[in-house]
Motif scaffolding. Sequence first.
Motif, mmCIF file in Angstrom:
data_model
loop_
_atom_site.group_PDB
_atom_site.id
_atom_site.type_symbol
_atom_site.label_atom_id
_atom_site.label_comp_id
_atom_site.label_asym_id
_atom_site.label_seq_id
_atom_site.Cartn_x
_atom_site.Cartn_y
_atom_site.Cartn_z
ATOM 1 N N GLU B 234 0.819 -1.202 0.000
ATOM 2 C CA GLU B 234 0.000 0.000 0.000
ATOM 3 C C GLU B 234 0.858 1.259 0.000
ATOM 4 N N GLY B 235 0.320 2.293 -0.623
ATOM 5 C CA GLY B 235 1.043 3.555 -0.762
ATOM 6 C C GLY B 235 1.619 4.100 0.530
ATOM 7 N N PRO B 236 0.797 4.263 1.581
ATOM 8 C CA PRO B 236 1.321 4.847 2.824
ATOM 9 C C PRO B 236 2.466 4.019 3.408
ATOM 10 N N LEU B 237 2.363 2.694 3.247
ATOM 11 C CA LEU B 237 3.394 1.821 3.780
ATOM 12 C C LEU B 237 4.705 2.035 3.028
ATOM 13 N N LEU B 238 4.593 2.073 1.690
ATOM 14 C CA LEU B 238 5.785 2.313 0.870
ATOM 15 C C LEU B 238 6.392 3.662 1.206
ATOM 16 N N ALA B 239 5.518 4.663 1.382
ATOM 17 C CA ALA B 239 6.010 6.011 1.686
ATOM 18 C C ALA B 239 6.769 6.010 3.007
ATOM 19 N N GLN B 295 11.477 14.306 -0.192
ATOM 20 C CA GLN B 295 10.279 15.046 -0.570
ATOM 21 C C GLN B 295 9.038 14.157 -0.415
ATOM 22 N N ALA B 296 8.086 14.603 0.358
ATOM 23 C CA ALA B 296 6.864 13.824 0.591
ATOM 24 C C ALA B 296 6.166 13.519 -0.742
ATOM 25 N N ARG B 297 6.250 14.483 -1.667
ATOM 26 C CA ARG B 297 5.627 14.339 -2.978
ATOM 27 C C ARG B 297 6.160 13.090 -3.698
ATOM 28 N N VAL B 298 7.471 12.902 -3.611
ATOM 29 C CA VAL B 298 8.099 11.752 -4.270
ATOM 30 C C VAL B 298 7.704 10.457 -3.568
ATOM 31 N N ARG B 299 7.716 10.499 -2.240
ATOM 32 C CA ARG B 299 7.427 9.278 -1.491
ATOM 33 C C ARG B 299 6.013 8.775 -1.769
ATOM 34 N N LYS B 300 5.117 9.705 -2.105
ATOM 35 C CA LYS B 300 3.723 9.311 -2.343
ATOM 36 C C LYS B 300 3.470 8.927 -3.785
ATOM 37 N N ASN B 301 4.443 9.202 -4.650
ATOM 38 C CA ASN B 301 4.276 8.882 -6.063
ATOM 39 C C ASN B 301 5.030 7.588 -6.383
ATOM 40 N N PRO B 302 4.296 6.482 -6.629
ATOM 41 C CA PRO B 302 4.951 5.181 -6.805
ATOM 42 C C PRO B 302 6.043 5.201 -7.865
ATOM 43 N N ARG B 303 5.791 5.893 -8.976
ATOM 44 C CA ARG B 303 6.772 5.883 -10.059
ATOM 45 C C ARG B 303 8.062 6.615 -9.637
ATOM 46 N N ALA B 304 7.901 7.792 -9.046
ATOM 47 C CA ALA B 304 9.069 8.562 -8.614
ATOM 48 C C ALA B 304 9.835 7.788 -7.540
#
Lengths: 248, 388
Positions: B234-239, B295-304
């Motif tokens: 899941e996204g939050p976990l990956l972040a 950058q939080a933006r990157v952490r939330k973007n799976p591709r980045a």
Amino acid sequence: MAFAILFDSTKCVGCRSCESACAEKWKNPYDDKIAAEERLSAHKLTTVVTKGDKFTRKLCMHCLEPACVSACPVGALQKTAAGPVIYEAEKCMGCRYCMTACAYGAPTYEWNARAPKVRKCNMCIERQTAGKPTACTEACPNEATVCGEREAMIALAKKRLAETPDAYYQKIYGLDEAGGTSVLMLSSVPFEQIGLPANLPKEGLPDFTWRALELIPNIVSVGTVLLGGVYWITHRRQEVVKAEGRLS
Amino acid sequence: MNTLRTYRFTFWRAVFGALLLAGAYATYLRFMYGLGAVTNLNDQFPWGIWIGFDILCGVGLAAGGFTLVATVHIFNIEKYKPVLRPAVLTAFLGYLLVIFALMFDLGRPDRIWHPLIMWNPRSVMFEVGWCVTLYTTVLFLEFTPAVFEKLRWHAPLRWFRMISVPLMIAGVILSTLHQSSLGSLFLLVPHKLDKLWYSSFLPLFFFISAIAVGMAMTIFESWHSSKAFGRQLEGPLLASLASVLAVVQSTYVAMRLADLQHRHAWSLLAESRIETWLFLLELGLITLPLALLFQARVRKNPRALYWAALMVIFGFITNRLNISVTGIERASGVSYVPKWTEVAVTLAIIGIGFGLFRLAAKHLPIFEEPDVHGEKVTPAKLRALRVA
């Protein structure tokens, strides 16, 4: 009793008698082509190297604190009390860490064999313990290579340096290079000019890895207690939360 | 959409097949004609990419297993639980492949067991051999519950639960030891390894960078798994994993820079040598992802996030190859470029790794999370939980 070889490059005339005697002892092939190779290999355990108008020899230096011996995971390489560093092919699994470790490029490998071995000079340990000089010493017509007790060889080297000081670069190579070697060398020029590494520490190379290895018992004991403790605390906390949850 | 899928599948299948074929032919040559016939190794340069990549990188890339076992089970940070299985699987497959790869590089692979019988406790290689053997056993035991769950064998699962705590602690200790010891291997060559890399802190650097790359690999796998099966973390976990990675990686970078400073090695960078450029490449690859990961933006973007993880991975690989190959080359006096057969074997092993991971992720409960410790969670229950 600790044998040593003293090689005096100022006396070497490049006749290659040592090479052929060595090849004969190991039953290695030897001909003009091999003589011209001038590098150590699985079929050439010592070689004369031409450096301009000078000649020098390459062979295993039989370090007092050999990097190869400390590197070998199976103890196939051993420093004997008699001086030579010897190799037991039966143990070797061919990881070649000894070759990476050696500062002199002494261990070589049978690259094209299906069941390859490391090859290196054993300072004719079988001849020396029988009271005979090494094959290369016996073959040398000019006393460029001599062998005997290490202390006696150092004394002889010092004598030569003192008697004809102009003929020599005033240093005995191998006294304390990486902890010292059982093959000592003399030269008329700085030793890096005859192909010997000049950047070696005075300390034996095995000390460098030992400083890391000796921490292992601490890492294991402290680590186990620490991890066990963390496990206990974090899970205890969970139990407490559960129990309190039930009470309330 | 459907045709696209089929095309992708057959394309990768063709690549996989080609890699295996080339690898098989190289394997035949290796065992028929010896190391000399298939490698560009020689007496001056005895270790090539089979050690530098297959072993040094292989072991490091599989480091996610022990860090996540420690995080989830020992530090009891439960939110990372879904990452655990894929990480343990990567580790187990990774170590099996490392041992498989070692069979190619050892001159006498039939004697791979010798260090278990013939001891030399002063040898770093001896210690690495023992740790890798023991840790592969630990990983086998940590991984088997997934197989038993699949087979619905509950009795052995209880047994695994009993031994799991000491097993996990042993696994973490063993990993700490051999991940760092791979760096200690090079402490023995102060005269050979270029001053840009030689440091008495090599063991520590190897350990920390292995922790970082283990996490990067988990992000990398989750991305690929989502592409292949639509199953992912899941996204939050990956972040949140990415922020931990950012912290570990910046610690690593800070330590590397402090070490350069401490050794007064900065001036070496003024020399225009091939080593300088490779060092700068490495430094760039380990430093750049920090700019992204913080950058939080990157952490939330799976591709980045995937690209940042990939950079960490490539930085790690560059570092290991620099230390084992390029950093040694000058002192050896020869130049080494791997022969096609060396590359073929390495690529085939990577291919096998991808293939095995794919098979396991497809058929075993990897990206769904039933657990050895807590209650058994079936996929159905998990779905119910998610809905709730």
